[in-house]
Scaffold this motif. Structure first.
Motif, PDB file in Angstrom:
ATOM      1  N   GLY A  57      11.805  11.649  20.604  1.00 16.65           N
ATOM      2  CA  GLY A  57      10.364  11.556  20.626  1.00 16.65           C
ATOM      3  C   GLY A  57       9.598  10.840  21.731  1.00 16.65           C
ATOM      4  N   ASP A  58      10.446  10.091  22.418  1.00 11.83           N
ATOM      5  CA  ASP A  58      10.011   9.382  23.480  1.00 11.83           C
ATOM      6  C   ASP A  58      10.920   9.544  24.757  1.00 11.83           C
ATOM      7  N   LEU A  59      12.312   8.505  24.661  1.00  8.96           N
ATOM      8  CA  LEU A  59      12.948   8.830  25.669  1.00  8.96           C
ATOM      9  C   LEU A  59      13.844  10.032  25.648  1.00  8.96           C
ATOM     10  N   VAL A  60      14.136  10.508  24.662  1.00  8.59           N
ATOM     11  CA  VAL A  60      14.462  11.885  24.242  1.00  8.59           C
ATOM     12  C   VAL A  60      13.408  12.744  23.705  1.00  8.59           C
ATOM     13  N   PRO A  61      12.728  13.544  24.564  1.00  6.30           N
ATOM     14  CA  PRO A  61      11.379  14.182  24.130  1.00  6.30           C
ATOM     15  C   PRO A  61      11.838  15.226  22.907  1.00  6.30           C
ATOM     16  N   TYR A  62      10.954  15.384  22.082  1.00  2.02           N
ATOM     17  CA  TYR A  62      11.119  16.388  21.062  1.00  2.02           C
ATOM     18  C   TYR A  62      10.940  17.917  21.993  1.00  2.02           C
ATOM     19  N   GLY A  63      11.748  18.920  21.339  1.00  3.14           N
ATOM     20  CA  GLY A  63      11.606  20.374  22.151  1.00  3.14           C
ATOM     21  C   GLY A  63      12.388  20.115  23.310  1.00  3.14           C
ATOM     22  N   SER A  64      12.849  19.477  23.815  1.00  5.94           N
ATOM     23  CA  SER A  64      13.614  19.434  25.265  1.00  5.94           C
ATOM     24  C   SER A  64      15.231  19.261  24.993  1.00  5.94           C
ATOM     25  N   ILE A  65      15.899  20.199  25.848  1.00  8.88           N
ATOM     26  CA  ILE A  65      17.245  20.115  25.719  1.00  8.88           C
ATOM     27  C   ILE A  65      17.907  18.863  26.359  1.00  8.88           C
ATOM     28  N   TRP A  66      18.783  18.233  25.555  1.00  7.65           N
ATOM     29  CA  TRP A  66      19.409  16.991  26.025  1.00  7.65           C
ATOM     30  C   TRP A  66      20.748  17.212  26.374  1.00  7.65           C
ATOM     31  N   ARG A  67      21.288  16.262  27.251  1.00  6.32           N
ATOM     32  CA  ARG A  67      22.815  16.364  27.508  1.00  6.32           C
ATOM     33  C   ARG A  67      23.635  15.952  26.494  1.00  6.32           C
ATOM     34  N   THR A  68      22.940  14.949  25.546  1.00  5.94           N
ATOM     35  CA  THR A  68      23.557  14.684  24.240  1.00  5.94           C
ATOM     36  C   THR A  68      24.567  13.516  24.562  1.00  5.94           C
ATOM     37  N   GLY A  69      23.775  12.341  25.009  1.00  2.00           N
ATOM     38  CA  GLY A  69      24.696  11.177  25.644  1.00  2.00           C
ATOM     39  C   GLY A  69      24.074  10.921  27.048  1.00  2.00           C
ATOM     40  N   ALA A  70      25.080  10.545  27.853  1.00  2.00           N
ATOM     41  CA  ALA A  70      24.569   9.993  29.279  1.00  2.00           C
ATOM     42  C   ALA A  70      25.849  10.492  30.261  1.00  2.00           C
ATOM     43  N   ASN A  71      25.356  10.094  31.353  1.00  2.00           N
ATOM     44  CA  ASN A  71      26.330  10.470  32.612  1.00  2.00           C
ATOM     45  C   ASN A  71      26.723  11.969  32.577  1.00  2.00           C
ATOM     46  N   LEU A  72      28.037  12.197  32.607  1.00  2.00           N
ATOM     47  CA  LEU A  72      28.619  13.276  32.611  1.00  2.00           C
ATOM     48  C   LEU A  72      28.146  14.338  31.373  1.00  2.00           C
ATOM     49  N   ARG A  73      28.200  15.287  31.517  1.00  2.00           N
ATOM     50  CA  ARG A  73      28.041  16.252  30.187  1.00  2.00           C
ATOM     51  C   ARG A  73      29.075  16.077  29.112  1.00  2.00           C
ATOM     52  N   THR A  74      28.586  16.033  27.709  1.00  2.00           N
ATOM     53  CA  THR A  74      29.640  15.705  26.633  1.00  2.00           C
ATOM     54  C   THR A  74      30.244  17.011  26.550  1.00  2.00           C
ATOM     55  N   ALA A  95      30.354  22.483  27.082  1.00  2.00           N
ATOM     56  CA  ALA A  95      29.502  21.355  26.958  1.00  2.00           C
ATOM     57  C   ALA A  95      28.586  21.157  25.556  1.00  2.00           C
ATOM     58  N   ILE A  96      28.228  20.438  25.013  1.00  2.00           N
ATOM     59  CA  ILE A  96      27.330  20.241  24.000  1.00  2.00           C
ATOM     60  C   ILE A  96      26.133  19.708  24.505  1.00  2.00           C
ATOM     61  N   PHE A  97      25.137  20.674  24.350  1.00  2.00           N
ATOM     62  CA  PHE A  97      23.602  20.067  24.484  1.00  2.00           C
ATOM     63  C   PHE A  97      22.823  20.207  23.034  1.00  2.00           C
ATOM     64  N   THR A  98      21.751  19.612  23.108  1.00  2.00           N
ATOM     65  CA  THR A  98      20.993  19.692  21.802  1.00  2.00           C
ATOM     66  C   THR A  98      19.439  19.578  22.307  1.00  2.00           C
ATOM     67  N   LYS A  99      18.661  20.204  21.224  1.00  2.00           N
ATOM     68  CA  LYS A  99      17.287  20.257  21.299  1.00  2.00           C
ATOM     69  C   LYS A  99      16.739  19.406  20.039  1.00  2.00           C
ATOM     70  N   PRO A 100      16.542  18.133  20.058  1.00  2.00           N
ATOM     71  CA  PRO A 100      16.109  17.335  18.827  1.00  2.00           C
ATOM     72  C   PRO A 100      14.855  17.636  18.633  1.00  2.00           C
ATOM     73  N   GLU A 101      14.509  17.957  17.243  1.00  2.00           N
ATOM     74  CA  GLU A 101      13.170  17.779  16.622  1.00  2.00           C
ATOM     75  C   GLU A 101      13.102  16.921  15.614  1.00  2.00           C
ATOM     76  N   ALA A 102      11.900  16.682  15.125  1.00  2.00           N
ATOM     77  CA  ALA A 102      11.567  15.470  14.106  1.00  2.00           C
ATOM     78  C   ALA A 102      12.702  15.684  12.730  1.00  2.00           C
ATOM     79  N   THR A 103      12.696  16.958  12.384  1.00  2.00           N
ATOM     80  CA  THR A 103      13.278  17.410  11.278  1.00  2.00           C
ATOM     81  C   THR A 103      14.498  18.066  11.212  1.00  2.00           C
TER      82      THR A 103
END
Length: 283
Positions: A57-74, A95-103
């Motif tokens: 919800g901050d560093l990793v915003p809700y609703g945005s695709i995240w690399r699921t970690g750091a540096n190179l793709r997971t 590669a594993i990408f995620t889109k976090p939401e609150a629930t």
């Protein structure tokens, strides 16, 4: 002498120019190798820390695709075809990408695994599987982003992701039963050994398959082993007989296993056999 001094000065200068300061990575890499049934799974990812930051919800915003970690793709690699929450995935690397939401989170298995960060542009045609999975709150804070293989069985595992105060999991199913049955059929059509008969019988027992067939195979295994039969083999014979409804045969096999395990000094098998004999009315 002058030539030697010039050479030494040049060598020193070379070392000075090439020397580099080495410091720890802020998000160290990690590699997990896990066998699930007969499938080898390799997971490679980087592990950032919270460092007193608000993550989701901050560093990793809700609703945005995240690399699921750091540096190179997971990256995750499967040695066989698998299914992810019921969706088929071919053997290979993703590669594993995620889109976090609150629930809940969307989890993507993406065919383009090379490079770092989220692909630009994002290509929907490269999504091999997409899963929505609920968020479970953790009773404590997880400082370092962590991925795990949980709830292991012969046929499945859960790919877990933990960070800050949340856990999400993705069910992975592997084709162990199909692979084992193919192997059993191939071997039984050839020249099976005592160990082959034993392994097939125990697998049928453990996976609730044809217990009469398991009984036939375990008898062949015990007969072929002769006086070299082991207490653990007799133990499995007793369990197969019991499941097949042959209590008399089960008691006889358990007594043989008990005597052999006592002779071998194996306290675990002594107790298991004694417990079974009490349950079956054999002592």
């Amino acid at each position: 002498m002058k030539k030697l001094l010039v050479f030494l000065l040049a060598l020193t200068a070379t070392f000075t120019v090439n020397a580099q300061i080495v410091t720890p990575q802020p998000s160290p890499s990690s590699k997990l190798e896990q066998k699930v049934g007969l499938t080898d799974i390799t997971l490679e990812y980087s592990r950032p820390n919270m460092r007193e930051r608000v993550i989701f919800g901050d560093l990793v915003p809700y609703g945005s695709i995240w690399r699921t970690g750091a540096n190179l793709r997971t990256k995750i690699t499967f040695s066989t075809d698998v299914s992810v929450d019921g969706q088929p995935l071919k053997a290979g690397t993703y590669a594993i990408f995620t889109k976090p939401e609150a629930t809940s989170w969307d989890v993507y298995f993406y065919t383009d695994y090379a490079g770092g960060g989220v692909p630009q542009p994002w290509d929907e045609t490269k999504i091999a599987a997409k899963i929505n999975t609920p968020v479970y709150p953790m009773p404590m804070k997880i400082e370092t982003f962590t991925m795990t293989f949980d709830d292991l069985t012969n046929d499945s595992a859960v790919l877990g992701m933990l960070w800050e105060g949340v856990y999400v999991g993705v069910k992975l199913d592997v084709p162990t039963d199909d692979m084992v049955l193919t192997s059993i059929n191939d071997v039984m059509n050839g020249t099976p050994t005592a160990n082959d008969y034993y392994s097939a019988a125990v697998y049928y027992l453990q996976t609730n398959k044809d217990i009469k067939q398991a009984k036939t195979w375990i008898d062949k295994a015990i007969t072929m082993a002769g006086d070299k039969v082991a207490f653990w083999q007799l133990r499995q014979q007793s369990l197969i007989y019991a499941k097949a409804g042959d209590k008399k045969g089960a008691i006889a096999a358990a007594k043989k296993s008990l005597a052999a395990s006592e002779k071998a000094g194996n306290a675990d098998y002594v107790k298991m056999n004694q417990d079974s004999l009490k349950e079956w009315g054999g002592m």
